[in-house]
Design an enzyme around this catalytic site. Structure first.
Site, mmCIF file in Angstrom:
data_model
loop_
_atom_site.group_PDB
_atom_site.id
_atom_site.type_symbol
_atom_site.label_atom_id
_atom_site.label_comp_id
_atom_site.label_asym_id
_atom_site.label_seq_id
_atom_site.Cartn_x
_atom_site.Cartn_y
_atom_site.Cartn_z
ATOM 1 N N HIS A 1 -0.682 -21.066 -0.504
ATOM 2 C CA HIS A 1 0.357 -20.063 -0.249
ATOM 3 C C HIS A 1 1.097 -19.619 -1.515
ATOM 4 O O HIS A 1 1.330 -18.434 -1.720
ATOM 5 C CB HIS A 1 1.376 -20.589 0.760
ATOM 6 C CG HIS A 1 0.848 -20.688 2.155
ATOM 7 N ND1 HIS A 1 -0.267 -21.430 2.483
ATOM 8 C CD2 HIS A 1 1.273 -20.130 3.305
ATOM 9 C CE1 HIS A 1 -0.499 -21.323 3.781
ATOM 10 N NE2 HIS A 1 0.419 -20.538 4.312
ATOM 11 N N LYS B 266 6.382 -1.724 2.101
ATOM 12 C CA LYS B 266 5.159 -1.149 2.671
ATOM 13 C C LYS B 266 4.036 -2.172 2.491
ATOM 14 O O LYS B 266 3.184 -2.064 1.604
ATOM 15 C CB LYS B 266 4.841 0.213 2.029
ATOM 16 C CG LYS B 266 4.012 1.098 2.959
ATOM 17 C CD LYS B 266 4.086 2.552 2.571
ATOM 18 C CE LYS B 266 3.034 3.405 3.259
ATOM 19 N NZ LYS B 266 3.113 3.484 4.713
ATOM 20 N N LEU C 91 10.996 1.459 7.220
ATOM 21 C CA LEU C 91 10.378 1.921 5.985
ATOM 22 C C LEU C 91 11.087 3.196 5.522
ATOM 23 O O LEU C 91 11.279 4.114 6.329
ATOM 24 C CB LEU C 91 8.892 2.216 6.217
ATOM 25 C CG LEU C 91 8.154 2.545 4.924
ATOM 26 C CD1 LEU C 91 7.815 1.261 4.174
ATOM 27 C CD2 LEU C 91 6.910 3.354 5.176
ATOM 28 N N ARG D 107 -7.381 -20.737 -2.103
ATOM 29 C CA ARG D 107 -6.363 -20.536 -1.060
ATOM 30 C C ARG D 107 -5.204 -21.526 -1.184
ATOM 31 O O ARG D 107 -5.408 -22.743 -1.096
ATOM 32 C CB ARG D 107 -6.998 -20.651 0.336
ATOM 33 C CG ARG D 107 -6.014 -20.265 1.440
ATOM 34 C CD ARG D 107 -6.618 -20.406 2.826
ATOM 35 N NE ARG D 107 -5.674 -19.989 3.851
ATOM 36 C CZ ARG D 107 -4.647 -20.727 4.280
ATOM 37 N NH1 ARG D 107 -4.457 -21.947 3.801
ATOM 38 N NH2 ARG D 107 -3.815 -20.257 5.192
ATOM 39 N N GLU E 221 12.549 2.648 14.065
ATOM 40 C CA GLU E 221 11.581 3.665 13.630
ATOM 41 C C GLU E 221 10.395 3.618 14.589
ATOM 42 O O GLU E 221 10.480 3.001 15.643
ATOM 43 C CB GLU E 221 11.146 3.398 12.179
ATOM 44 C CG GLU E 221 10.494 2.053 11.970
ATOM 45 C CD GLU E 221 9.979 1.836 10.546
ATOM 46 O OE1 GLU E 221 9.780 2.811 9.815
ATOM 47 O OE2 GLU E 221 9.760 0.664 10.193
ATOM 48 N N TYR F 124 0.828 -1.204 0.000
ATOM 49 C CA TYR F 124 0.000 0.000 0.000
ATOM 50 C C TYR F 124 0.861 1.251 0.000
ATOM 51 O O TYR F 124 2.085 1.181 0.166
ATOM 52 C CB TYR F 124 -0.978 -0.017 1.189
ATOM 53 C CG TYR F 124 -0.354 0.318 2.531
ATOM 54 C CD1 TYR F 124 0.493 -0.570 3.184
ATOM 55 C CD2 TYR F 124 -0.617 1.543 3.152
ATOM 56 C CE1 TYR F 124 1.054 -0.257 4.410
ATOM 57 C CE2 TYR F 124 -0.064 1.865 4.383
ATOM 58 C CZ TYR F 124 0.772 0.964 5.005
ATOM 59 O OH TYR F 124 1.338 1.287 6.216
ATOM 60 N N ARG G 248 8.242 4.388 -4.542
ATOM 61 C CA ARG G 248 8.281 3.452 -3.407
ATOM 62 C C ARG G 248 7.287 2.314 -3.612
ATOM 63 O O ARG G 248 7.560 1.162 -3.263
ATOM 64 C CB ARG G 248 8.016 4.187 -2.089
ATOM 65 C CG ARG G 248 8.152 3.273 -0.880
ATOM 66 C CD ARG G 248 8.077 4.023 0.438
ATOM 67 N NE ARG G 248 6.775 4.623 0.644
ATOM 68 C CZ ARG G 248 6.458 5.401 1.680
ATOM 69 N NH1 ARG G 248 7.370 5.663 2.601
ATOM 70 N NH2 ARG G 248 5.250 5.910 1.809
HETATM 71 C C1 LIG Z 1 6.330 1.818 9.739
HETATM 72 C C2 LIG Z 1 6.349 3.175 9.111
HETATM 73 N N1 LIG Z 1 7.506 3.865 9.102
HETATM 74 C C3 LIG Z 1 7.572 5.100 8.563
HETATM 75 C C4 LIG Z 1 6.457 5.726 8.036
HETATM 76 C C5 LIG Z 1 6.572 7.122 7.461
HETATM 77 O O1 LIG Z 1 6.560 7.092 6.052
HETATM 78 P P1 LIG Z 1 6.036 8.336 5.203
HETATM 79 O O2 LIG Z 1 6.831 9.516 5.632
HETATM 80 O O3 LIG Z 1 6.318 7.938 3.795
HETATM 81 O O4 LIG Z 1 4.582 8.495 5.506
HETATM 82 C C6 LIG Z 1 5.241 5.036 8.008
HETATM 83 C C7 LIG Z 1 4.070 5.687 7.414
HETATM 84 O O5 LIG Z 1 2.959 5.420 7.702
HETATM 85 C C8 LIG Z 1 5.181 3.736 8.561
HETATM 86 O O6 LIG Z 1 4.035 3.044 8.580
#
Ligand SMILES: Cc1ncc(COP(=O)(O)O)c(C=O)c1O
Length: 287
Positions: free
Chosen positions: A99, A144, A200, A97, A176, A30, A49
């Site tokens: 995997h 993501k 991320l 279903r 993070e 997403y 991304r």
């Molecule tokens: C786990 C995670 N890290 C970092 C971010 C920040 O990313 P962005 O600045 O692209 O929204 C998000 C955004 O939702 C996130 O879910």
């Protein structure tokens, strides 16, 4: 209005098969794109991304860049708010279903828009509280992925502690937040953890680093230890919907003086200026 597999429709009319692999396995990726005054912010970067996430899960991009731009543009038009949050969701699609990847499967493409709610002014001026938690996610946090159960549980822990975010620690280092990136200020230097497979690569993270570079704010990209986090003068979180926000209490203890610091005030102002510039310059956020 939302977009689902080729059609725009009210969300109440949207239907997906229960065998969709997004529903069954969380097999999808997403994006979340902020839209300011109807201008998508950093659209090209978000689409890049998305492509990286799709490559990582070996799912062919169902649309080219121009088509995504057109679909997102139309969705923004069809929704009323000036400031919106565009959610893009692509799954491997419906199949019996099993995997392993099925053959001949059509991905599900879902886009929706919600009014963008950025943090209230009080959170900006007072800062917010966060807890720390063990980063118990998998080792591909750079994707993501829609499978967000660990992030959901970690964020819930923070909310139940009366806070807005969980700052995650893995093997003695800060990675993070549950849904944000984290910056730290020590001795007047802004520190950012290096992008790797354990975090991320945030679009807002990139903007903050670019602003630091452009305005000669002292900064370093390097790993940040738990001890450095706990003794930081300032801690910030960044994300597309939270923008840049100061964390002023961590695990109940004040961060620095317990109020947003001077480096935060500077970066917050630079971020708002940059945002306003994008809004006034059609195309600039679209690149
Ligand atoms: C786990 C995670 N890290 C970092 C971010 C920040 O990313 P962005 O600045 O692209 O929204 C998000 C955004 O939702 C996130 O879910």
């Amino acid at each position: 209005m939302i977009y689902l597999n080729g059609e725009f429709m009210p969300i109440e009319q949207a239907r997906i098969p229960v065998l969709d692999r997004g529903f069954i396995f969380g097999d999808g990726v997403y994006e979340v794109i902020p839209v300011y005054s109807r201008h998508p912010f950093r659209l090209a970067e978000h689409l890049r991304r998305l492509q990286d996430s799709l490559n990582s899960i070996r799912l062919a991009n169902p649309h080219d860049h121009q088509t995504w731009m057109r679909l997102i543009g139309r969705l923004v038009e069809l929704n009323e708010a000036q400031d919106q949050s565009i959610y893009m969701h692509i799954t491997r699609g419906p199949a019996k279903r099993d995997h392993a990847f099925p053959k001949d499967i059509t991905p599900t493409v879902f886009l929706m828009s919600n009014p963008l709610t950025i943090p209230p002014q009080q959170q900006v001026s007072d800062g917010v509280c966060a807890i720390t938690a063990v980063d118990n996610r998998w080792s591909r946090c750079d994707i993501k992925a829609i499978a967000l159960l660990p992030n959901v549980l970690l964020r819930q822990e923070a909310v139940e502690a009366g806070c807005v975010e969980a700052v995650l620690l893995r093997d003695g280092f800060m990675t993070e937040g549950a849904a944000s990136n984290i910056f730290v200020v020590r001795a007047g230097v802004m520190l950012a953890p290096p992008k790797d497979h354990l975090m991320l690569p945030g679009i807002t993270y990139d903007v903050v680093l670019e602003l630091a570079q452009a305005h000669r704010i002292r900064h370093e990209v390097r790993k940040i230890s738990e001890a450095e986090l706990r003794s930081a003068q300032e801690i910030w979180l960044t994300s597309s919907t939270k923008e840049v926000l100061a964390i002023t209490r961590l695990d109940g203890a004040p961060v620095g003086k317990g109020t947003p610091g001077p480096m935060f005030a500077r970066m917050y102002a630079l971020y708002q200026d940059y945002k306003n510039q994008v809004m006034r310059t059609p195309g600039m956020g679209v690149a």
